[in-house]
Design a protein around this motif. Structure first.
Motif, PDB file in Angstrom:
ATOM      1  N   GLY A 128      40.361  54.199  36.100  1.00 56.91           N
ATOM      2  CA  GLY A 128      39.465  53.466  36.754  1.00 56.91           C
ATOM      3  C   GLY A 128      39.645  52.073  36.927  1.00 56.91           C
ATOM      4  N   ALA A 129      38.982  51.579  37.703  1.00 57.16           N
ATOM      5  CA  ALA A 129      39.207  50.146  38.020  1.00 57.16           C
ATOM      6  C   ALA A 129      38.083  49.505  38.142  1.00 57.16           C
ATOM      7  N   ALA A 130      37.777  48.125  37.669  1.00 51.77           N
ATOM      8  CA  ALA A 130      36.414  47.201  38.072  1.00 51.77           C
ATOM      9  C   ALA A 130      36.922  46.045  38.675  1.00 51.77           C
ATOM     10  N   ILE A 131      36.543  45.562  39.856  1.00 52.90           N
ATOM     11  CA  ILE A 131      37.440  44.574  40.580  1.00 52.90           C
ATOM     12  C   ILE A 131      36.188  43.647  40.979  1.00 52.90           C
ATOM     13  N   ASP A 132      36.002  42.569  40.544  1.00 55.12           N
ATOM     14  CA  ASP A 132      35.074  41.623  40.943  1.00 55.12           C
ATOM     15  C   ASP A 132      35.378  40.435  42.015  1.00 55.12           C
ATOM     16  N   VAL A 133      36.999  40.563  42.141  1.00 57.04           N
ATOM     17  CA  VAL A 133      37.670  39.454  43.004  1.00 57.04           C
ATOM     18  C   VAL A 133      38.708  40.003  43.857  1.00 57.04           C
ATOM     19  N   LEU A 134      38.925  39.545  45.171  1.00 55.35           N
ATOM     20  CA  LEU A 134      39.790  40.170  46.263  1.00 55.35           C
ATOM     21  C   LEU A 134      40.615  38.981  46.520  1.00 55.35           C
ATOM     22  N   ASP A 135      41.745  39.339  47.105  1.00 51.36           N
ATOM     23  CA  ASP A 135      42.621  38.385  47.314  1.00 51.36           C
ATOM     24  C   ASP A 135      42.150  37.584  48.784  1.00 51.36           C
ATOM     25  N   VAL A 136      41.454  38.048  49.492  1.00 49.82           N
ATOM     26  CA  VAL A 136      40.526  37.527  50.527  1.00 49.82           C
ATOM     27  C   VAL A 136      39.267  37.583  50.410  1.00 49.82           C
ATOM     28  N   GLU A 137      38.500  36.128  50.336  1.00 53.17           N
ATOM     29  CA  GLU A 137      36.980  36.190  50.171  1.00 53.17           C
ATOM     30  C   GLU A 137      36.405  35.030  50.982  1.00 53.17           C
ATOM     31  N   PRO A 138      35.229  35.559  51.565  1.00 50.72           N
ATOM     32  CA  PRO A 138      34.816  36.917  51.846  1.00 50.72           C
ATOM     33  C   PRO A 138      35.842  37.898  52.335  1.00 50.72           C
ATOM     34  N   PRO A 139      36.034  39.459  51.888  1.00 53.50           N
ATOM     35  CA  PRO A 139      37.244  39.984  52.412  1.00 53.50           C
ATOM     36  C   PRO A 139      36.725  40.712  53.990  1.00 53.50           C
ATOM     37  N   PRO A 140      37.709  41.197  54.616  1.00 53.95           N
ATOM     38  CA  PRO A 140      37.371  41.801  55.890  1.00 53.95           C
ATOM     39  C   PRO A 140      37.023  43.218  55.628  1.00 53.95           C
ATOM     40  N   PRO A 141      36.100  43.971  56.438  1.00 48.32           N
ATOM     41  CA  PRO A 141      35.891  45.022  56.152  1.00 48.32           C
ATOM     42  C   PRO A 141      36.389  46.274  56.022  1.00 48.32           C
ATOM     43  N   ASP A 142      37.674  45.768  56.338  1.00 49.45           N
ATOM     44  CA  ASP A 142      38.760  46.864  56.195  1.00 49.45           C
ATOM     45  C   ASP A 142      39.695  46.817  55.104  1.00 49.45           C
ATOM     46  N   HIS A 143      39.166  45.913  54.211  1.00 52.11           N
ATOM     47  CA  HIS A 143      40.008  45.636  53.029  1.00 52.11           C
ATOM     48  C   HIS A 143      40.307  47.018  52.495  1.00 52.11           C
ATOM     49  N   PRO A 144      41.434  47.303  51.739  1.00 56.68           N
ATOM     50  CA  PRO A 144      41.700  48.374  51.067  1.00 56.68           C
ATOM     51  C   PRO A 144      40.840  48.853  49.882  1.00 56.68           C
ATOM     52  N   LEU A 145      40.271  47.866  49.241  1.00 59.22           N
ATOM     53  CA  LEU A 145      39.579  48.029  48.050  1.00 59.22           C
ATOM     54  C   LEU A 145      38.166  48.264  48.401  1.00 59.22           C
TER      55      LEU A 145
END
Length: 307
Positions: free
Chosen positions: A250-267
């Motif tokens: 499993g994974a817990a992710i609080d940060v993404l490479d683009v913020e705010p992320p696009p709706p189609d971000h893979p995560l």
């Protein structure tokens, strides 16, 4: 003295200055093309995520202090700021406890499958059980498990203290590009023995994409990955693949490479198994926000005394 907060919307607690000679202007958000106009004539600029490059810094000769409303300063051109005599101050320790508690909370949620079991209590699975309880995914204790900490700064150490208090064994990774300490393991070795990995390193050329396909393949099949550092530390597509193929637990992710992320971000896909994604709020306990506001106010008042 003019003080400008370029993205005050990132901090829900307002800044109040007791000195009437401080002219404070708070903008909820600032686009790159608005920066030069808004910092014009300012002695102090406060920013959380808005970037200040060389041209912007050079455009404001009155600027004496950039106060970063965050633990890092990677959004400021530090070399140019130094040449111009502009002090750059951050808030290094306001949210260490908040982030550390978030890490432990997500560990509990994922290792004990809290979300799955809470859903089972109300969606009919418990009511339809033949026994007094409904047994689903395997529940794993934190006590006795191994936490691998990548990055042993304030947040990494705060997380380690909480983990050890719960009976976890803590192992540290050798920092990328540094000499290995006696109590550190090479990252590849740490990945292969830890039951959970938590990332607390800054984003640099050495750490970008630190956790990709090869790193994920080294992890135990039931191991948990937690990222509260910077989104680009993790290859999003590789992580999605590992979770879908169940090569990690499993994974817990609080940060993404683009913020705010696009709706189609893979995560942000809703069908990824055992993924707990939160919108960059590990830092954001009310206590941490209050400490950050107090730190920023103090930095401004210190600059006012110096001016």
């Amino acid at each position: 003295m003019k003080v400008v907060f370029l993205d005050a919307g990132t901090l829900p607690i307002p800044l109040n200055f007791p000195n009437n000679s401080i002219l404070y202007q708070a903008f909820s958000a600032t686009e790159p093309e608005q920066v030069v106009e808004r910092i014009s004539g300012a002695t102090v600029v406060i920013t959380n995520k808005v970037r200040l490059n060389s041209g912007q810094l050079e455009s404001s000769p009155q600027l004496k202090l950039v106060a970063v409303a965050a633990a890092g300063t990677d959004n400021i051109d530090l070399i140019v700021a130094s040449k111009l005599g502009i002090r750059v101050k951050n808030a290094p320790d306001y949210g260490s406890d908040s982030v550390a508690e978030h890490v432990i909370a997500t560990l509990f949620a994922l290792r004990r499958h809290i979300i799955t079991y809470a859903a089972a209590a109300t969606d009919g699975r418990w009511s339809g059980a033949q026994q007094f309880c409904w047994n689903g995914p395997r529940i794993r204790d934190l006590g006795g498990s191994v936490l691998g900490v990548v990055g042993r700064g304030r947040i990494g150490q705060a997380t380690a203290r909480l983990a050890m208090g719960l009976g976890m064994k803590v192992l540290y990774a050798q920092a990328p590009g540094s000499t290995q300490r006696d109590d550190e393991l090479p990252l590849d070795e740490l990945l292969s023995v830890a039951d959970a990995i938590t990332l607390h390193v800054p984003l640099t050329d050495l750490t970008r994409g630190l956790i990709g396909q090869n790193a994920l393949a080294l992890m135990k099949p039931d191991a948990i990955l937690i990222n509260t550092g910077r989104g680009a530390l993790v290859d999003s597509h590789a992580l999605v693949s590992a979770l879908r193929n169940q090569t990690i637990g499993g994974a817990a992710i609080d940060v993404l490479d683009v913020e705010p992320p696009p709706p189609d971000h893979p995560l942000l896909a809703t069908d990824i198994p055992n993924l707990l994604c939160t919108p960059h709020v590990a830092w954001a306990s009310h206590r941490a926000q209050a400490r950050l506001a107090a730190t920023l106010i103090q930095l401004v008042l210190e600059q006012h005394q110096m001016s």
